[in-house]
Scaffold this active site. Structure first.
Site, PDB file in Angstrom:
ATOM      1  N   LYS A  21       1.040  -1.171  -0.109  1.00 47.41           N
ATOM      2  CA  LYS A  21       0.102   0.083  -0.023  1.00 47.41           C
ATOM      3  C   LYS A  21       0.704   1.175   0.017  1.00 47.41           C
ATOM      4  CE  LYS A  21      -1.711   3.018   2.921  1.00 47.41           C
ATOM      5  NZ  LYS A  21      -1.871   3.932   1.921  1.00 47.41           N
ATOM      6  N   SER A  57       5.191   7.506  10.097  1.00 43.76           N
ATOM      7  CA  SER A  57       5.308   8.239  11.444  1.00 43.76           C
ATOM      8  C   SER A  57       5.379   7.330  12.612  1.00 43.76           C
ATOM      9  CB  SER A  57       4.105   9.082  11.424  1.00 43.76           C
ATOM     10  OG  SER A  57       2.742   8.533  11.661  1.00 43.76           O
ATOM     11  N   GLY A  81       2.936   4.102  13.456  1.00 39.96           N
ATOM     12  CA  GLY A  81       3.695   2.851  13.959  1.00 39.96           C
ATOM     13  C   GLY A  81       3.234   2.265  15.123  1.00 39.96           C
ATOM     14  N   GLU A 128       9.881   1.257  10.813  1.00 38.93           N
ATOM     15  CA  GLU A 128      10.856   2.447  10.272  1.00 38.93           C
ATOM     16  C   GLU A 128      10.171   3.704  10.490  1.00 38.93           C
ATOM     17  OE1 GLU A 128      13.931   1.447  10.446  1.00 38.93           O
ATOM     18  OE2 GLU A 128      13.767  -0.635   9.673  1.00 38.93           O
ATOM     19  N   CYS A 187      13.504  11.435   6.933  1.00 39.59           N
ATOM     20  CA  CYS A 187      13.622  10.854   8.253  1.00 39.59           C
ATOM     21  C   CYS A 187      14.761  11.215   8.900  1.00 39.59           C
ATOM     22  CB  CYS A 187      13.198   9.341   8.138  1.00 39.59           C
ATOM     23  SG  CYS A 187      14.238   8.485   7.124  1.00 39.59           S
ATOM     24  N   GLU A 205       9.472  15.978  15.363  1.00 38.01           N
ATOM     25  CA  GLU A 205       9.986  15.927  14.060  1.00 38.01           C
ATOM     26  C   GLU A 205       8.995  16.785  13.138  1.00 38.01           C
ATOM     27  OE1 GLU A 205       8.591  12.431  11.956  1.00 38.01           O
ATOM     28  OE2 GLU A 205      10.599  12.355  10.942  1.00 38.01           O
TER      29      GLU A 205
END
Ligand code: NAD
Length: 490
Positions: free
Chosen positions: A188, A242, A246, A263, A297, A393
Site C-alpha cells: 500500500k 510516522s 507505527g 521504520e 526521516c 519531528e
C-alpha cells in the site's frame, strides 16, 4: 486544472494491481492526485477497499503456496530482481520526473539519488536470493547418530505500507529483500504519492515477475492499511511512516502475533566540533536539513555546534541557506521543491510560529514562498534543546542550532530526544568518534558525511524511531523465519 502530459514522464496505469491484472477498486471509487508544486491534476487512483485487500492477499497467498514463485530457485528469483534493476535504470529519467511531479522533490535528487538507489537495492538483493542459508551443528548423539541443522524459509505474504517522502526508494527496500527471500507481497503506497510504486510494479511484471507475487492496493491508510494490518493471511507488516501510526500498527499486530518491522520518525543530531573543516561541513550539514524540503526521516535537524565556532558556523550556514534555489521541482538548478500538501505546509508553518512564540532566534527563512504550491524558505533557528522545534519531528525545511561547551554536554543534548534514527559527527578526533559512536542512542552514525542508506548496510532506528532492521543481511533475514531440524539415524 490541467492534466500533466509531459512525454518524458513515465505514468503507470491508474489502477490496482491484483493477481497480475490492473483493476478498478471494488466500489469503482477513485481519488484525485495533484502535483504539489502546481496543483495540476496528475491522476485519478482507485480508492481501495478491504475487499480489494482480501483479493490481493488471496492472490499473494495462492502464489506463495502453490505458484511458481515459491518453487523457483533463488538464482531464478535473483535474475528477475536483476532484470528489474536494469529496467529501472533504463527508465531513470521517466521515473525521476514522475517522482518529482508526484512528491514535489527536485528532479536532480530523484535522478541522481533516489531512483539509482532503488535500482541498486534490487541488484543487491538479487545477489542474496540464492544465499539464504541455514547452519549445521555438531552435537552429541541423541539415541542414535544426530545431524541438526537450520533452514531459513520465507514468511509467506508480506504486507508493506509506504510513506510519501521517498516512495520509489522505500518501496525497493521492502520489495527487494522480501522477494529475494521467496515471499509474496501486498503493497500500500501512501495516498499522496503512489505513482512511482505503480510504475515499479509495472516494470516488475515486465521483468518477468509472475502474476500475484507483487500486488498493489492504493487508497487510504485508515481503510487499506488497517485492513492489511488486521488480515490473518499477512504474515508480516513492514511499515515506514510516522511514529504515531507505527504505534497503532504495533498495537494491532501484537495480539495477532504478527511480525512487524517499523521504520519511524526521526529528529537526528549533527555535532560540529572546532577541528571540523567548515568549508565541507556547512553544505552537507545544510543538505541534511533541507534535502527533499526537510521531508527526510534522517534529516539532521538538530545541529549542536561548539560555542567557540558558533558565530562562524552561523554566518556560513545563513549564507548557504540563502543561496539555495527553491522552485519548480522539474526546473534546471532547483535545489528545493514543494512540500507534499497543504496539511504539511500548515504543520511546518505552525512549528515556525511556535518557535517564534517560544523565543527562538530566527537566523534565516521562516516564511512561505508564493501562494501556489507549498514552498517554504530554508529556515534556521538558534535556541535550546527544550524548544518544541528541537524535540518534535517537523518534516520540513527547519533546522535548530544549539551551542555546546564540552563533550559530555554534547552527548547529553544529542541523546536528549525521544527519537534515535541517525547522527552525524563532524570531527577528525578518533577518540571522540569512538566514544560518540558507542554512546549515541541511534541506529546509524555518519562521520564527516551524510547521505541516503546503502542497501548493503542495515537501516534501523531505536527508541521512537523504530523496531527491527531493514536492508543489509539483517533486512533480508527479517523476511525469513528459521526452522530447526534434528535428524537421528538409528
Ligand atoms: P504516515 O504514518 O502518516 O503514513 C505512512 C503510511 O501509513 C501511509 O501509507 C498511510 O496511508 C498509512 N497509514 C495511515 N494510517 C494507517 C493505519 N491506521 N493503519 C495502517 N496504515 C496507515 O507517514 P507519512 O506522513 O506518509 O510519512 C512521514 C513519516 O515517515 C515521517 O515521520 C518520517 O520520519 C517517516 N519515515 C521514516 C523512515 C525511516 O526509514 N525511518 C523513512 C521515511 C519516512
Amino acid at each position: 486544472m490541467t492534466t500533466a502530459t509531459q512525454p518524458s514522464v513515465s505514468f503507470p496505469p491508474q489502477a490496482l494491481l491484483i493477481d497480475g491484472e490492473w483493476r478498478a477498486a471494488s466500489t469503482g471509487a477513485v481519488y484525485s492526485v495533484y502535483a504539489p508544486a502546481t496543483g495540476d491534476l496528475l491522476a485519478e487512483l482507485p480508492l481501495g477497499t478491504p475487499d480489494d485487500v482480501d483479493a490481493a492477499v488471496a492472490a499473494a497467498r495462492f502464489q506463495f503456496e502453490t505458484g511458481e514463485w515459491s518453487r523457483l530457485s533463488g538464482a531464478e528469483r535473483g535474475k528477475i530482481l536483476w532484470r528489474l534493476a536494469d529496467l529501472i535504470e533504463s527508465d531513470l529519467e521517466g521515473l525521476a520526473r514522475l517522482e518529482a511531479l508526484d512528491v514535489g522533490r527536485p528532479f536532480g535528487e530523484a535522478f541522481f539519488g533516489e531512483i539509482p538507489l532503488a535500482a541498486e537495492t534490487f541488484r543487491h538483493f538479487a545477489g542474496w536470493a540464492d544465499k539464504v542459508t541455514g547452519s549445521t551443528y555438531s552435537l552429541p548423539p541423541f539415541g542414535g547418530d544426530r545431524l541438526s541443522y537450520t533452514i531459513r524459509q520465507p514468511l509467506g505474504v508480506v504486507g508493506a505500507i509506504l510513506p510519501w517522502n521517498a516512495p520509489t526508494m522505500i518501496a525497493s527496500w521492502k520489495i527487494a529483500p522480501a522477494l529475494a527471500a521467496g515471499n509474496t507481497l501486498v503493497i500500500k503506497p501512501a495516498a499522496e504519492a503512489s505513482l512511482t510504486t505503480l510504475r515499479l510494479a509495472e516494470l516488475a511484471l515486465e521483468a518477468g515477475l509472475p502474476a500475484g507475487v507483487l500486488n498493489v492496493v492504493t487508497g487510504s491508510g485508515a481503510v487499506v492499511g488497517d485492513a492489511m494490518v488486521g488480515h490473518p493471511d499477512i504474515a508480516k507488516i513492514t511499515f515506514t511512516g510516522s511514529t504515531a501510526v507505527g504505534k497503532r500498527i504495533a498495537a494491532q499486530a501484537g495480539p495477532a502475533l504478527k511480525k512487524v518491522t517499523l521504520e519511524l520518525g526521526g529528529k537526528s543530531p549533527q555535532i560540529v566540533w572546532p577541528d571540523a573543516d567548515l568549508d565541507s561541513v556547512v553544505p552537507t550539514a545544510a543538505f541534511s536539513v533541507f534535502a527533499n524540503q526537510g521531508q527526510t526521516c534522517a534529516s539532521g535537524s538538530r545541529i549542536y555546534v561548539h560555542r567557540s565556532i558558533l558565530d562562524e558556523f552561523l554566518s556560513r550556514l545563513k549564507t548557504h541557506a540563502e543561496s539555495i534555489v527553491v522552485g519548480d521541482p522539474l526546473g534546471d538548478g532547483t535545489q528545493m521543491g514543494s512540500l507534499i500538501s497543504q496539511k504539511q505546509l500548515d504543520s511546518v508553518l505552525g512549528y515556525i510560529a511556535t518557535a517564534r512564540e517560544e523565543g527562538a532566534t530566527l537566523l534565516t527563512g521562516g516564511s512561505r514562498i508564493g501562494d501556489t504550491g507549498y514552498f517554504v524558505q530554508p529556515t534556521v533557528f538558534v535556541g535550546t534543546n527544550d524548544l518544541t522545534i528541537a524535540r518534535e519531528e517537523i518534516f520540513g525545511p527547519v533546522g535548530t542550532v544549539v551551542p555546546f561547551d564540552d563533550d559530555d554536554e554534547a552527548l547529553l543534548l544529542a541523546n536528549g530526544s525521544d527519537f534515535g534514527l541517525t547522527a552525524v559527527l563532524w570531527t577528525n578526533d578518533s577518540a571522540r568518534i569512538n566514544r560518540f559512536t558507542r554512546e549515541l542512542q541511534v541506529g546509524v552514525v555518519w562521520v564527516n558525511a551524510w547521505g541516503p542508506p546503502h542497501p548493503a548496510l542495515p537501516w534501523l532506528g531505536v527508541k521512537a524511531s523504530g523496531v527491527g532492521e531493514e536492508l543489509g543481511l539483517e533486512g533480508l533475514l527479517a523476511n525469513t523465519r528459521v526452522k530447526t531440524v534434528n535428524v537421528i539415524s538409528a
